[in-house]
Design an enzyme around this catalytic site. Structure first.
Site, PDB file in Angstrom:
ATOM      1  N   THR A 212      -8.283 -71.834  13.560  1.00  0.00           N
ATOM      2  CA  THR A 212      -9.321 -70.895  14.036  1.00  0.00           C
ATOM      3  C   THR A 212      -9.297 -70.892  15.566  1.00  0.00           C
ATOM      4  OG1 THR A 212     -11.003 -72.614  13.745  1.00  0.00           O
ATOM      5  CG2 THR A 212     -10.850 -70.933  12.040  1.00  0.00           C
TER       6      THR A 212
ATOM      7  N   GLU B  18     -12.027 -78.044  21.719  1.00  0.00           N
ATOM      8  CA  GLU B  18     -12.339 -76.853  22.512  1.00  0.00           C
ATOM      9  C   GLU B  18     -12.543 -77.211  23.988  1.00  0.00           C
ATOM     10  OE1 GLU B  18     -14.233 -74.120  18.960  1.00  0.00           O
ATOM     11  OE2 GLU B  18     -15.587 -75.178  20.298  1.00  0.00           O
TER      12      GLU B  18
ATOM     13  N   THR C  78     -12.722 -84.033   7.728  1.00  0.00           N
ATOM     14  CA  THR C  78     -12.769 -83.078   8.819  1.00  0.00           C
ATOM     15  C   THR C  78     -12.696 -81.657   8.337  1.00  0.00           C
ATOM     16  OG1 THR C  78     -11.919 -82.436  10.942  1.00  0.00           O
ATOM     17  CG2 THR C  78     -10.315 -82.879   9.241  1.00  0.00           C
TER      18      THR C  78
ATOM     19  N   THR D 154     -17.417 -62.759  19.926  1.00  0.00           N
ATOM     20  CA  THR D 154     -17.225 -61.455  20.593  1.00  0.00           C
ATOM     21  C   THR D 154     -15.757 -61.049  20.570  1.00  0.00           C
ATOM     22  OG1 THR D 154     -17.025 -62.519  22.745  1.00  0.00           O
ATOM     23  CG2 THR D 154     -19.213 -61.760  22.081  1.00  0.00           C
TER      24      THR D 154
ATOM     25  N   LYS E  46      -6.776 -78.853  10.838  1.00  0.00           N
ATOM     26  CA  LYS E  46      -7.244 -77.858  11.803  1.00  0.00           C
ATOM     27  C   LYS E  46      -8.647 -78.239  12.251  1.00  0.00           C
ATOM     28  CE  LYS E  46      -9.651 -74.773  11.471  1.00  0.00           C
ATOM     29  NZ  LYS E  46     -11.112 -74.525  11.762  1.00  0.00           N
TER      30      LYS E  46
END
Lengths: 406, 406
Positions: free
Chosen positions: A153, A277, A190, A406, A179
């Site tokens: 993702t 991230e 996870t 977005t 992932k």
């Protein structure tokens, strides 16, 4: 930007496993987003799942199906988590299982569904149904790399790991993919991990091993303290290596398997942190000298979750006082702050409740400069310890999560 | 950038209180960084302090001195927290008390020291000692605004609040200042709050009221989940209003005081959140329908601490699935996710374990657009509730905390 993440390894065919990948157009056009694992008949299949009470529809169905039939297919989609979707989410997940069961001529209960992506949107059932025949047509033993890509993702790179080991002249393989990059604070497993081996092993033994090893790998990583609704980790033993079925964790073959399996699971778990991230650092937080292990675990996670520690790590700023402040607020009973010691990348920073006498700011700068940071806190209370792996907190983390939809 | 923070109010003289402010040059030249409160003889003085085991040296001395003598001076410095400084930190704080005691001709035990700023650096005793006579010379009843500025660290604006109330023809005043913008998750009190009144009140009654009200104000705010090492909140009742000393919380005058005191304490606590590091939103998280109050508190804090919820708030993104995911992982026993309801700024967003049937994305956008956000989670389990106030998580938060020491 991933930190020290190795290239996806060359994963050889694991006998008894075929993988199909398709583009269903769930998130974006022309992106692999449906992955299908075909497992041979008789394989031992076990799983551990999120402890989040708002667990996703596919997690609920997985848990139910695992107890009802031998598992033959893992059906995974990205782009949509099918979580926070109530009764209609369960119906949607079940519908995709029914379509696959019909086409593959197996029972519905032998299908395990998995989803990952945005929470709260209805699952695009028609798109997944349309992709199922393509994934079936694509089944092959060589599709591990595509599968790694197909379950991504916000991950920037696919994550895989493989080990082989010999025992009594037989070569065994253990391989897996994972992932996850945000909403990472697994609690049982996870955000999607799949590890397969050709070993023959009783389901109960495999399950015990998975539960144990997940506590040394996926359950010891955190990116942002948010436990996902979809965490699932599946282990498969196809039995195609031809050994007499392992029936106890104490067998020498079981021990050899556990060593390889632990390496694969830890590499996959660490890969998630390395690709966390916005990550610019890969950080091991080790707490030693605890009176009980749960104290070590608690302090390590509190440090790993502190936004102030994480922003200091991002800045490579040796603001070690923030680490002591976290130790102090962690709620360790009878903590004597005058016995606490802190090391960062080998430099002694604090002792006796304050800065070490020989510590200089330049030591701290040197300690904090590398991409890989090892923090060791000694509580000075006993001999228990634990380690947690995490990342820093960067501008990119805010950007990624402010703009996710977005 | 502070969110809806009012200008510092005009605070009239509180009889029995004088304030002196000086520039000691601890953090930067020509900045007010030492504040001295002089309290009249016989004032009731009480405090609540951080629960962090690594509590700062001045916190330890404050707690000791409060029990030994009537308090006459509060000596506050910014720029250095004197925390994580071990034995020498205690000596340093005591030294500043001794110098002030000598010059003001009072006992050392009647001085309460406070520090805020960087953790782990030695306290610059000489600079503070040099500033003490300047602060003494500057003593005045009109210095509340200067004091609000003098205790700031990363705060962008000074924070003050004042209320008056009449009782039996007498007018009473309650006024206070607070500071704090990061490392804000008070646990007993906040990173420095001082509230004074001219009411006459027994120490024990004032202490009971402070402990109760702090749980509805400072102990219900969070910016970044990090409990400070220096949290201290002091309440003073000078007795100069001339009333017969309040001896019980059930007296009508005590009740009138509590109402005004609570308003001042909440306004000061909310001001800290409004000026939270990098804040672009002021967010009230209200959890209702809990079986026990501690469940409501726990869920509200978990939502307020979630980096994923906070970054979505920063983006004004109605990513309500992240809020449900937090509710699900909060560990509420026997939670039935199908009974959970979620409202944001009056819009019903989720019910029955999923999105509300009439919810549209444009409702979510409308709900999330304002600077002031009110999230209401109904657990559907009982009638207990709690509210926590917090901010979003912005790029500026990362910048401020990555560059704090540079």
């Amino acid at each position: 930007m991933a930190v020290g993440l190795h290239d996806f390894p060359l994963i050889p065919e694991i006998k008894g496993i075929r993988i199909g990948v398709a583009e269903a157009g769930i998130k974006k056009p022309n992106k692999k987003d449906v992955v299908l694992f075909e497992l041979c008949e008789g394989a031992s299949v076990v799983g551990v799942f999120t402890q989040n009470a708002f667990c996703a529809a596919p997690v609920r169905i997985c848990q139910k199906h695992l107890g009802l039939a031998g598992s033959r297919y893992l059906l995974i989609n990205t782009g949509n988590a099918n979580a926070g979707t109530g009764k209609s989410g369960l119906d949607a997940a079940l519908k995709t299982c029914e379509v696959l069961a019909h086409q593959a001529e197996v029972s519905v209960e032998s299908i395990l569904p998995f989803s990952t992506g945005v929470i709260g949107e209805p699952l695009p059932v028609a798109k997944i149904v349309a992709a199922i025949p393509k994934a079936l047509d694509n089944l092959s033993g060589d599709n591990w790399h595509s599968a790694g890509i197909g379950i991504m993702t916000t991950d920037t790179l696919p994550k895989g790991s493989v080990r082989t080991f010999e025992f009594d002249g037989v070569t065994y393989s253990v391989a897996g993919i994972s992932k996850g990059a945000g909403m990472i604070r697994p609690n049982m497993a996870t955000m999607l991990g799949y590890v397969c081996s050709d070993i023959a092993m009783e389901v109960d033994v495999l399950h015990a091993i998975l539960k144990d090893v997940v506590n040394k790998s996926f359950n010891r990583i955190t990116v942002d303290s948010d436990t996902s609704t979809n965490d699932s980790c599946i282990a498969v033993a196809t039995g195609m290596a031809g050994n007499a079925k392992v029936t106890s964790v104490s067998e020498p073959l079981a021990q050899a398997f556990i060593a390889a399996f632990t390496e694969v699971m830890q590499e996959l778990a660490h890969a998630i942190v390395r690709d966390g991230e916005g990550a610019t650092k890969f950080v091991a937080v080790e707490v030693v000298g605890a009176a009980i292990e749960s104290d070590a675990t608690k302090v390590a996670f509190e440090i790993a979750h502190s936004p102030l520690v994480k922003t200091a790590l991002f800045a490579s700023d040796p603001n070690w006082g923030r680490i002591l402040a976290v130790v102090g607020r962690s709620g360790v009973e009878s903590l004597d702050v005058d016995r606490v010691q802190l090391h960062i990348n080998g430099f002694e920073v604090a002792r006796d409740g304050g800065r070490s006498p020989d510590y200089l700011e330049e030591h701290g700068k040197q300690a904090m400069a590398p991409q890989e940071i090892h923090i060791v806190v000694d509580l000075g209370m006993g001999s228990e310890s634990d380690t947690v792996w995490t990342t820093d907190f960067s501008h990119d983390y805010v950007t990624i999560n402010a703009e996710y939809r977005t």
